[in-house]
Write a protein that holds these residues in place. Sequence first.
Motif, mmCIF file in Angstrom:
data_model
loop_
_atom_site.group_PDB
_atom_site.id
_atom_site.type_symbol
_atom_site.label_atom_id
_atom_site.label_comp_id
_atom_site.label_asym_id
_atom_site.label_seq_id
_atom_site.Cartn_x
_atom_site.Cartn_y
_atom_site.Cartn_z
ATOM 1 N N TYR A 290 0.841 -1.211 0.000
ATOM 2 C CA TYR A 290 0.000 0.000 0.000
ATOM 3 C C TYR A 290 0.873 1.258 0.000
ATOM 4 C CZ TYR A 290 -4.163 -2.761 1.066
ATOM 5 O OH TYR A 290 -5.191 -3.663 1.008
ATOM 6 N N TRP A 291 1.944 1.225 0.783
ATOM 7 C CA TRP A 291 2.742 2.442 0.920
ATOM 8 C C TRP A 291 3.532 2.790 -0.332
ATOM 9 C CZ3 TRP A 291 2.501 6.648 3.759
ATOM 10 C CH2 TRP A 291 1.635 6.609 4.845
ATOM 11 N N PHE A 292 3.719 1.814 -1.213
ATOM 12 C CA PHE A 292 4.303 2.129 -2.531
ATOM 13 C C PHE A 292 3.452 3.217 -3.195
ATOM 14 C CE2 PHE A 292 4.208 1.336 -7.154
ATOM 15 C CZ PHE A 292 5.533 1.639 -7.445
ATOM 16 N N TYR A 293 2.120 3.089 -3.082
ATOM 17 C CA TYR A 293 1.209 4.100 -3.643
ATOM 18 C C TYR A 293 0.956 5.235 -2.657
ATOM 19 C CZ TYR A 293 0.445 0.398 -7.023
ATOM 20 O OH TYR A 293 0.642 -0.560 -7.970
ATOM 21 N N GLN A 294 0.679 4.864 -1.396
ATOM 22 C CA GLN A 294 0.288 5.850 -0.392
ATOM 23 C C GLN A 294 1.344 6.949 -0.212
ATOM 24 O OE1 GLN A 294 -2.659 5.588 2.674
ATOM 25 N NE2 GLN A 294 -2.230 7.339 1.396
ATOM 26 N N HIS A 339 -3.304 16.609 -3.939
ATOM 27 C CA HIS A 339 -3.546 15.586 -4.966
ATOM 28 C C HIS A 339 -2.368 14.628 -4.981
ATOM 29 C CE1 HIS A 339 -6.612 18.207 -6.467
ATOM 30 N NE2 HIS A 339 -5.732 19.176 -6.623
ATOM 31 N N ALA A 340 -2.648 13.360 -5.151
ATOM 32 C CA ALA A 340 -1.549 12.398 -5.226
ATOM 33 C C ALA A 340 -0.678 12.698 -6.454
ATOM 34 C CB ALA A 340 -2.114 10.984 -5.317
ATOM 35 N N ARG A 341 0.599 12.515 -6.258
ATOM 36 C CA ARG A 341 1.559 12.589 -7.356
ATOM 37 C C ARG A 341 1.447 11.295 -8.167
ATOM 38 N NH1 ARG A 341 5.964 11.144 -5.362
ATOM 39 N NH2 ARG A 341 5.389 11.942 -3.317
ATOM 40 N N PHE A 342 1.590 11.391 -9.480
ATOM 41 C CA PHE A 342 1.500 10.194 -10.335
ATOM 42 C C PHE A 342 2.854 9.483 -10.266
ATOM 43 C CE2 PHE A 342 0.046 8.888 -14.915
ATOM 44 C CZ PHE A 342 -0.055 7.572 -14.498
ATOM 45 N N GLY A 343 3.237 9.128 -9.044
ATOM 46 C CA GLY A 343 4.597 8.653 -8.793
ATOM 47 C C GLY A 343 4.844 7.229 -9.254
ATOM 48 N N TRP A 344 3.781 6.493 -9.574
ATOM 49 C CA TRP A 344 3.948 5.098 -9.992
ATOM 50 C C TRP A 344 4.040 4.969 -11.507
ATOM 51 C CZ3 TRP A 344 -0.184 7.293 -7.519
ATOM 52 C CH2 TRP A 344 -1.357 7.456 -8.261
ATOM 53 N N ARG A 345 3.979 6.139 -12.217
ATOM 54 C CA ARG A 345 4.056 6.071 -13.682
ATOM 55 C C ARG A 345 5.420 5.536 -14.112
ATOM 56 N NH1 ARG A 345 5.849 8.303 -18.130
ATOM 57 N NH2 ARG A 345 4.496 8.376 -19.948
ATOM 58 N N LYS A 346 5.398 4.602 -15.055
ATOM 59 C CA LYS A 346 6.650 4.076 -15.595
ATOM 60 C C LYS A 346 6.692 4.345 -17.084
ATOM 61 C CE LYS A 346 7.373 0.136 -12.504
ATOM 62 N NZ LYS A 346 6.207 -0.683 -12.169
ATOM 63 N N PRO A 347 7.854 4.756 -17.624
ATOM 64 C CA PRO A 347 7.910 4.992 -19.072
ATOM 65 C C PRO A 347 7.789 3.672 -19.843
ATOM 66 C CG PRO A 347 10.070 5.269 -18.051
ATOM 67 C CD PRO A 347 9.101 5.039 -16.933
ATOM 68 N N LEU A 348 7.356 3.772 -21.083
ATOM 69 C CA LEU A 348 7.213 2.564 -21.919
ATOM 70 C C LEU A 348 8.559 1.927 -22.225
ATOM 71 C CD1 LEU A 348 4.706 2.724 -24.916
ATOM 72 C CD2 LEU A 348 4.917 0.979 -23.151
#
Length: 348
Positions: A290-294, A339-348
């Motif tokens: 959870y904390w990976f996202y939280q 607002h949550a940061r889109f921190g889990w976005r990974k490039p293609l």
Amino acid sequence: MKIVPDPVFSMPHSSPQLTAAPMEGLTTVVFRRLHAEMFGAADRYYLPFVTPTVEPRFTARQLRELAPRANEGLAVIPQLLTRRSADFLWAARALADMGYPEVNLNLGCPAGTVVVKGKGSGFLGDAIALREFFDDVFGQDLPIAVSVKTRLGLRSPDEFAGIVELYNLYPIARLIVHPRIRSDFYKGDARRSVLLSALPSIKAPLGVNGDIVTEGDIAAAGNAFAAAPGGLAEIMIGRALMADPALLRKARGGPAASRGEIRSFHHALFDAYTTLFESRKNAMMRLKEYWFYQSCLFGADDELEKLHRAMKAVNRTREPAEFNARIEDLIESFTLLQHARFGWRKPL
Ligand SMILES: Cc1cc2nc3c(=O)[nH]c(=O)nc-3n(C[C@H](O)[C@H](O)[C@H](O)COP(=O)(O)O)c2cc1C
């Protein structure tokens, strides 16, 4: 058993429902109950997928999530992952007997072990088999509605037009689209333009999913897909709801999460998982997911390096008491974002 009736079956809806995506290991019975209680329930919670086998009964482990008592008071839609219509049918009937109004078919899972068996997004690569499956399923007078969660295709977004044509042959209760192809996994950006181009041809009530992070994104998706011919039935949120459990509340005009709420939610999840697993260490492992996202709800731009170091230490921790102390420290010492940061976005 009491599952709140889903208004979608009784009346047309104007504003889309805000729903929680199925996420294996995350949107569990533990999460659903606590999230609904502390932040207000999602209009629907989709259950992480269950794989029915030839043995026509659910296992005790599956029933932990599926038992009507576990989901009392919440609008919950179970999800099945299979390419065998016989297995889908017994499971769908069993779910109907338990009182569920709808079952969802997973045509999106990109995992190698799933795709190699032609299931999940792997099923999208075999139009003939998929058609036979739907003929079998919709050829029965099932006492439960069937919805579908799909990707755009297996290998190319160009597959989507043909896949939509196939879906249009059947009375699919809802078509929820995560606009990526299998090989994208969760990387790059959702291919929303492909879904927009196909919009006029989609007959089923539509659900949109993928990379919707803030309440602004929710509003934008509501506008962008409002013209869906079958109506925009829902906006489905996955990872951003793990990052910001108050996201749906905010989208409905309510307040953002406070530090106190995040702290209480953390401890409530920790305690409930400890009870479920009978192990604080295992509960800690789960909370790390959870904390990976939280953690994306914390840290102003100039704090990100420090946050990164703090999260590394959190993930290295082996002792539950130390883990909780580090999480408490993180909650107190970093900026809580609106607002949550889109921190889990990974490039293609
Ligand atoms: C850890 C994890 C588990 C997931 N489990 C499921 C699942 O059981 N069934 C499913 O249809 N999708 C599953 N998904 C996909 C999500 O439901 C959703 O489609 C995807 O994360 C994109 O939406 P988002 O950007 O709002 O997260 C999972 C995704 C993640 C990251």
